[in-house]
Design a protein around this motif. Structure first.
Motif, short mmCIF file in Angstrom:
data_model
loop_
_atom_site.label_atom_id
_atom_site.label_comp_id
_atom_site.label_asym_id
_atom_site.label_seq_id
_atom_site.Cartn_x
_atom_site.Cartn_y
_atom_site.Cartn_z
N TYR A 119 0.48 23.84 9.45
CA TYR A 119 -0.08 24.34 10.70
C TYR A 119 -0.52 25.79 10.48
O TYR A 119 0.24 26.63 10.02
N GLY A 120 -1.78 26.07 10.79
CA GLY A 120 -2.30 27.41 10.61
C GLY A 120 -2.93 27.66 9.26
O GLY A 120 -3.44 28.75 9.01
N MET A 121 -2.91 26.66 8.38
CA MET A 121 -3.49 26.80 7.04
C MET A 121 -4.54 25.71 6.81
O MET A 121 -4.45 24.62 7.35
N SER A 122 -5.52 26.04 6.00
CA SER A 122 -6.55 25.06 5.57
C SER A 122 -7.14 24.30 6.74
O SER A 122 -7.29 23.08 6.70
N GLU A 123 -7.50 25.04 7.78
CA GLU A 123 -8.06 24.40 8.98
C GLU A 123 -9.38 23.70 8.68
O GLU A 123 -9.67 22.62 9.20
N ALA A 124 -10.20 24.30 7.83
CA ALA A 124 -11.50 23.70 7.51
C ALA A 124 -11.32 22.34 6.84
O ALA A 124 -12.01 21.38 7.18
N PHE A 128 4.18 34.02 14.26
CA PHE A 128 4.88 32.86 14.80
C PHE A 128 3.92 31.93 15.53
O PHE A 128 3.92 30.71 15.32
N SER A 129 3.08 32.49 16.40
CA SER A 129 2.14 31.67 17.17
C SER A 129 1.13 30.98 16.28
O SER A 129 0.66 29.88 16.60
N HIS A 130 0.82 31.59 15.15
CA HIS A 130 -0.18 31.00 14.25
C HIS A 130 0.40 29.86 13.42
O HIS A 130 -0.25 28.84 13.23
N PHE A 131 1.64 30.02 12.93
CA PHE A 131 2.21 29.05 11.99
C PHE A 131 3.23 28.10 12.62
O PHE A 131 3.70 27.19 11.94
N ARG A 190 3.30 32.27 -1.80
CA ARG A 190 2.46 33.47 -1.90
C ARG A 190 1.06 33.12 -2.39
O ARG A 190 0.06 33.60 -1.87
N GLY A 191 0.98 32.29 -3.42
CA GLY A 191 -0.32 31.92 -3.97
C GLY A 191 -1.18 31.21 -2.95
O GLY A 191 -2.39 31.44 -2.87
N LEU A 192 -0.56 30.34 -2.15
CA LEU A 192 -1.30 29.60 -1.14
C LEU A 192 -1.86 30.54 -0.08
O LEU A 192 -3.02 30.42 0.34
N LEU A 193 -1.05 31.51 0.36
CA LEU A 193 -1.49 32.45 1.37
C LEU A 193 -2.62 33.32 0.83
O LEU A 193 -3.61 33.60 1.53
N ALA A 194 -2.49 33.74 -0.43
CA ALA A 194 -3.52 34.59 -1.03
C ALA A 194 -4.82 33.83 -1.27
O ALA A 194 -5.89 34.41 -1.33
N ALA A 195 -4.71 32.50 -1.39
CA ALA A 195 -5.88 31.68 -1.69
C ALA A 195 -6.54 31.10 -0.45
O ALA A 195 -7.26 30.12 -0.52
N SER A 196 -6.29 31.72 0.71
CA SER A 196 -6.86 31.20 1.96
C SER A 196 -8.29 31.70 2.17
O SER A 196 -8.80 31.65 3.29
N GLY A 197 -8.94 32.17 1.12
CA GLY A 197 -10.27 32.76 1.25
C GLY A 197 -11.31 31.82 1.80
O GLY A 197 -12.23 32.24 2.52
#
Length: 497
Positions: A430-435, A125-128, A471-478
């Motif tokens: 929020y919490g994704m693709s920060e770079a 929750f705090s992250h997203f 799901r694909g987006l979360l798995a592709a957060s490499g």
């Protein structure tokens, strides 16, 4: 139309003008109740030689490799948590476990529920999410602004099925607009609304059926239909409606009038606050009705070169580009400025299964590359509209794809969109693709984060549904995870030596 090839030298050495025109320049300053300390405990600044002054930001390269600079505004504590959460959500069974726990009766009440909610609040929750209430959301937005980003405020409610629920949700959306007014100028770029939260789902399904049938048979009259823009193209899927639907009943027409009034009140509140309202997209079962509400409201509220109502185009759909072209052409003819959020889409499994059940091919592009091509083509088309027209188009490019971000940034630079870049916004969850977010911001672009907020027990079903869809987006957060590990390693070495 053909997409121009961007020279590699531009992609490698992108420079960008930071001239901006804030949408919300007239907003009041933050209220004392919300002026809380930043959620980011700022990490030590990089060496002076690596710091780029704000005045020189417009000449900074789009650099997605310098982890130290990208995460300069993120505390080590938050970076550690972000890395851990992204690693966890990249594991498919973790999403399955979360879905099971939220649906299981064992966790619906009592101590177990309290324990799960407490653990969830401090991690996922705090992250997203921006927080549990308006004050917490305000602090998160202020922290984003300090880091050079903006926020899209999302009142995290699920679909409504009756009018009482729609009325409650409307109050939440109106409060969100009021919260945005109390925050520092330009720190909130959009307020997000889900039409499925202020209009009963069954009515949206009925309206979509009727609109599809009218597309099949133009002589089919819809007495409730207001002026709108093209909703369908020749290639749009219509298989959802197999037979001529019955007209709306008097009760349904009454419900439609209430839904119109709710959206009108929300649009008027946004106009008063000079705050754009962005309408989220849904699956194709109800999307025609959502587009109808969006476009009829755009005709009514979008004036001059400052659109208030923005729609969403999902480019994983095969008909996306054709619909975009038809809609923009019709709007230009009517003199209506438009705003679009461009996304790929999140209902791939649902759409494919539904089409198959009717014996039709999926409305989704056959390959991921075709989806990429559609997103990039629509992005290029809209950027050219911004560059060539006198303010008739505004666009939010919502992408987590590194290559699409680079292509759009290079195209904007090539077209000189920096002179009117209040018409262009990049966005990520929020919490994704920060770079990508920090890299685009460092290069001088306006960048927003999509920030849901609300009580944990209300927002978690919303988030889990998004996790299931993405799901694909979360798995592709490499990419982010790799850069975070690199920066954490650098900080550890710096602390030791």
């Amino acid at each position: 139309m053909a997409t121009r090839v961007i020279p590699p030298r531009i992609l490698k050495n992108l420079r960008y003008n930071t001239t901006t025109k804030p949408l919300n320049a007239a907003q009041p300053s933050i209220s004392p109740a919300i002026a809380s300390p930043s959620l980011f405990e700022r990490s030590p600044s990089p060496p002076a030689a690596d710091v780029i002054p704000a005045s020189a930001a417009g000449t900074a390269a789009l650099n997605l490799d310098d982890a130290e600079r990208l995460f300069a505004s993120v505390s080590t504590k938050r970076l550690l948590r972000s890395s851990a959460v992204l690693h966890a959500t990249a594991v498919g069974p973790m999403v399955d476990l979360g879905m099971w726990m939220m649906k299981s009766r064992v966790f619906q009440s009592g101590v177990l529920k309290d324990l799960v909610m407490a653990a969830t609040k401090e991690t996922f929750f705090s992250h997203f999410c921006a927080g549990e209430d308006a004050a917490a959301a305000g602090r998160s937005i202020s922290a984003l602004k300090e880091a050079g980003l903006r926020g899209m405020l999302v009142y995290g409610v699920e679909d409504a099925h009756e009018n009482d629920g729609c009325d409650r949700n409307l109050k939440g959306f109106l409060h969100t607009v009021d919260v945005s007014k109390s925050l520092p100028p330009s720190s909130v770029s959009f307020v997000i609304v889900k039409i499925t939260a202020i209009c009963p789902m069954t009515l949206l399904e009925r309206m979509s059926d009727l609109l599809r049938w009218q597309q099949k048979d133009p002589s089919f009259v819809l007495p409730w239909k207001q002026d709108s823009l093209p909703i369908f193209a020749e290639s749009s899927p219509l298989y959802h409606t197999q037979k001529r639907p019955e007209p709306l009943t008097p009760e349904e027409e009454s419900d439609l009038q209430l839904a119109n009034q709710r959206l009108l009140e929300l649009c008027q509140r946004c106009e008063e606050a000079n705050m754009p309202l962005l309408v989220d997209a849904e699956h194709t079962t109800v999307q025609p009705a959502i587009d109808y509400f969006t476009y009829s409201s755009s005709i009514r509220h979008n004036k001059d070169d400052n659109p208030i109502v923005f729609g969403t185009i999902q480019t994983y759909l095969k008909d996306a580009k054709e619909r975009l072209l038809l809609t923009t052409k019709a709007a230009e003819k009517m003199g209506v400025p438009l705003g679009f959020k461009l996304v790929r889409g999140a209902y791939m499994s649902t759409e494919s299964k539904l089409a198959e059940s009717f014996g039709y091919a999926s409305p989704i592009h056959n390959t991921i590359q075709e989806t990429h091509n559609c997103f990039n083509g629509c992005s290029s088309f809209l950027l050219e509209k911004i560059a060539n027209g006198p303010g008739s188009i505004s666009v939010v490019l919502a992408t987590h794809n590194i290559e699409s971000g680079k292509l759009a940034a290079a195209k904007a630079y090539e077209l000189g969109v920096g002179k009117v870049n209040h018409k262009l916004e990049f966005a990520q969850l929020y919490g994704m693709s920060e770079a990508l977010s920090f890299g685009l911001s460092n290069a001088g672009f306006q960048v927003s984060k999509y920030m849901p907020f609300g009580p944990v027990d209300m927002v978690m079903p919303y988030l889990l549904r998004r996790a299931e869809e993405n799901r694909g987006l979360l798995a592709a957060s490499g990419f982010d995870r790799q850069l975070m590990r690199k920066e954490l390693g650098r900080r550890l070495k710096a602390a030791m030596f």
